[in-house]
Scaffold this motif. Structure first.
Motif, mmCIF file in Angstrom:
data_model
loop_
_atom_site.group_PDB
_atom_site.id
_atom_site.type_symbol
_atom_site.label_atom_id
_atom_site.label_comp_id
_atom_site.label_asym_id
_atom_site.label_seq_id
_atom_site.Cartn_x
_atom_site.Cartn_y
_atom_site.Cartn_z
ATOM 1 N N ASP A 90 63.678 25.671 30.869
ATOM 2 C CA ASP A 90 62.606 26.463 31.482
ATOM 3 C C ASP A 90 62.061 27.473 30.473
ATOM 4 O OD1 ASP A 90 61.033 28.181 32.976
ATOM 5 O OD2 ASP A 90 62.566 28.679 34.453
ATOM 6 N N GLU A 124 57.953 36.080 31.124
ATOM 7 C CA GLU A 124 57.259 35.334 32.182
ATOM 8 C C GLU A 124 58.039 35.423 33.479
ATOM 9 O OE1 GLU A 124 56.721 31.599 34.597
ATOM 10 O OE2 GLU A 124 58.464 32.444 33.636
ATOM 11 N N GLU A 125 59.368 35.440 33.376
ATOM 12 C CA GLU A 125 60.194 35.400 34.590
ATOM 13 C C GLU A 125 60.101 36.705 35.372
ATOM 14 O OE1 GLU A 125 61.446 32.756 35.589
ATOM 15 O OE2 GLU A 125 62.051 31.492 33.929
ATOM 16 N N GLN A 211 51.115 33.912 44.363
ATOM 17 C CA GLN A 211 52.440 34.520 44.521
ATOM 18 C C GLN A 211 52.319 36.024 44.689
ATOM 19 O OE1 GLN A 211 54.677 34.618 40.891
ATOM 20 N NE2 GLN A 211 56.642 34.777 41.892
ATOM 21 N N ARG A 213 54.861 39.431 44.759
ATOM 22 C CA ARG A 213 56.224 39.944 44.550
ATOM 23 C C ARG A 213 56.277 41.350 45.121
ATOM 24 N NH1 ARG A 213 59.180 38.271 38.989
ATOM 25 N NH2 ARG A 213 58.709 36.057 39.046
ATOM 26 N N ARG A 286 55.073 32.681 48.263
ATOM 27 C CA ARG A 286 54.064 31.888 47.542
ATOM 28 C C ARG A 286 53.371 30.875 48.442
ATOM 29 N NH1 ARG A 286 56.976 30.996 41.700
ATOM 30 N NH2 ARG A 286 58.530 32.625 41.931
ATOM 31 N N ALA A 354 55.963 26.844 41.008
ATOM 32 C CA ALA A 354 56.480 27.875 40.094
ATOM 33 C C ALA A 354 55.315 28.574 39.418
ATOM 34 C CB ALA A 354 57.369 27.238 39.035
ATOM 35 N N GLY A 355 55.533 29.810 39.026
ATOM 36 C CA GLY A 355 54.519 30.550 38.282
ATOM 37 C C GLY A 355 54.614 30.224 36.799
ATOM 38 N N HIS A 380 66.239 26.923 37.423
ATOM 39 C CA HIS A 380 66.839 28.256 37.596
ATOM 40 C C HIS A 380 68.318 28.054 37.955
ATOM 41 C CE1 HIS A 380 62.874 30.707 38.206
ATOM 42 N NE2 HIS A 380 62.975 30.121 37.023
HETATM 43 C C1 GLV Z 1 59.020 31.589 37.320
HETATM 44 O O1 GLV Z 1 59.855 30.739 37.067
HETATM 45 C C2 GLV Z 1 58.601 31.795 38.662
HETATM 46 O O2 GLV Z 1 57.941 30.902 39.227
HETATM 47 O O3 GLV Z 1 58.954 32.809 39.254
#
Ligand code: GLV
Ligand code: MN
Ligand code: MN
Length: 413
Positions: A90, A124-125, A211, A213, A286, A354-355, A380
């Motif tokens: 990943d 990115e994560e 998405q 958060r 998401r 996934a983002g 993951h």
């Molecule tokens: C990254 O892996 C995400 O989609 O949060």
């Protein structure tokens, strides 16, 4: 297996051992293992003949310049931070395919109608600050300065990290100006089961789901676990737990178009004989349908408020990041589809749940993505696996795509 695939796998395995934890792969943004992985990527890009720079957030950017001084930038990249207990594919897979592309393109640099950029994105994560795309937003020029004050679990802010080596005022200098972008391409493992089900190594991507958060805190009252009667408690964790079950219920009810997860939880004082006084947790939610996503976030907010009132808890609801769904570019995706067909694979076009860094870049440039089959769709997770044969296909498709782009953009110069 050809030489490029072998080299890529050796490097992928090497990166997979660079971790902050002896027990698993864990490479949060701006930690010692992250720095070490960045140094290696820098070395490999330099060895591939790229002009390499590291920016103030930690993006490693290597450029193979076109001889045409008016040329625009085509960027190939992915990220080198990881979640905790990660798989090794990943992120690094996309960077390493990029480096293989650069090695291939170096031979033909004279004919390159664009500056080929290979970028290893820093964060990115978003595992450390619960905010993703720190790296790609700097390159795209849409870094949100409000993020600078975000703190990790140890109270260290993003600003402090950046200022260790650089200056936050320099952030805009590291962007590629919007009118100098030609496009973006990322190779990434699918992280889902569809390609395995279709018995296919790779496919193009249609777009990336939206998405939100959030960070949600519940405040109750600490008390003695032995002496406080059950009906007189203000247990912050029980409020949070009731809410987490609501999140699951809503996700299940709308499972065709929504996923929702409480993945991180901090308890205070986190002691077995004390009633939890404060709980802070994440909510990751998401959907490809932004309006529906907004509606679900509103509904969950109402449910949380009701739980908090009934349990006499205080609640704090913080929307940390909200990214809309983005679409991959039709014209670039057609060139990628042709590259996929040219190795005898039937074109498939998937939506990414996934983002990816392309979310930020799509605001300034057309994006494309290639998915590579993930075993059992697992990601993951240390069990994440993609076969050498599939990686070889991904490299070949990427080379064919580069050739298609060289022809398409070369005509216009
Ligand atoms: C990254 O892996 C995400 O989609 O949060
Ligand atoms: Mn990723
Ligand atoms: Mn990931």
């Amino acid at each position: 297996m050809n030489q490029a695939t072998q080299r890529l796998l050796d490097r992928l395995n090497q990166l997979g051992t660079i971790s902050n934890s002896p027990d698993c792969l864990s490479r949060y943004y701006a930690t010692p293992a992250f720095e070490k992985a960045g140094d290696l990527l820098n070395e490999w890009m330099t060895e591939a003949g790229l002009i390499v720079t590291k920016d103030c957030v930690g993006n490693i950017r290597g450029i193979l310049h076109s001889q045409n001084s008016d040329a625009k930038h085509f960027v190939v990249g992915s990220h080198y931070d990881s979640v905790h207990n990660a798989g090794k594919y990943d992120g690094p897979l996309g960077i390493l395919v990029g480096i293989e592309l650069a090695i291939y393109a170096k031979e033909k640099a004279n004919a390159l109608p664009f500056h080929l950029n290979i970028v290893a994105f820093a964060d990115e994560e978003g595992a450390r600050f619960n905010t993703s795309y720190l790296g790609s937003s700097v390159l795209a020029g849409n870094f949100n300065l409000e993020w600078l004050d975000r703190k990790d679990d140890d109270g260290i802010s993003i600003k402090e990290l950046i200022e260790k080596e650089g200056n936050v005022a320099s952030i805009p200098n590291y962007a590629i100006p919007a009118d100098e972008w030609l496009g973006y391409y990322e190779v990434h493992i699918e992280q889902g089961p569809v390609l395995e089900d279709k018995n296919q190594s790779v496919c193009s991507v249609k777009g990336i789901a939206g998405q939100d958060r959030l960070t949600i805190s519940w405040e109750g009252m600490a008390g003695h676990a032995g002496t406080s009667p059950m009906d007189l408690r203000k247990d912050a964790y029980c409020g949070a737990a009731e809410f987490a079950l609501k999140v699951e219920e809503v996700g299940l009810k709308h499972k065709e178009k929504l996923v929702a997860t409480v993945g991180k939880l901090n308890l205070f004082p986190n002691t077995s004989n004390v009633i939890p006084a404060k709980v802070t947790h994440s909510l990751d939610i998401r959907s490809a349908d932004k309006q529906f996503l907004n509606q679900m976030v509103d509904d969950l907010n109402k449910m949380a408020t009701e739980i908090a009132e009934r349990r006499a808890l205080k609640i704090n609801w913080d929307l940390v990041q909200s990214n809309p769904p983005v679409a991959c570019d039709i014209r670039l995706t057609q060139a990628l589809t042709n590259a996929i067909s040219s190795i005898g694979i039937e074109p498939t076009n998937l939506l990414s749940g996934a983002g990816h860094d392309g979310v930020m870049i799509a605001e300034v440039a057309p994006i494309t993505m290639l998915f590579v089959r993930s075993r059992a769709g697992i990601s993951h997770n240390p069990l994440e696996y993609t076969s050498p044969e599939d990686i070889q296909d991904a490299i070949q498709v990427s080379i064919n795509y580069l050739e298609n782009l060289t022809l398409a953009f070369g005509d216009k110069e």
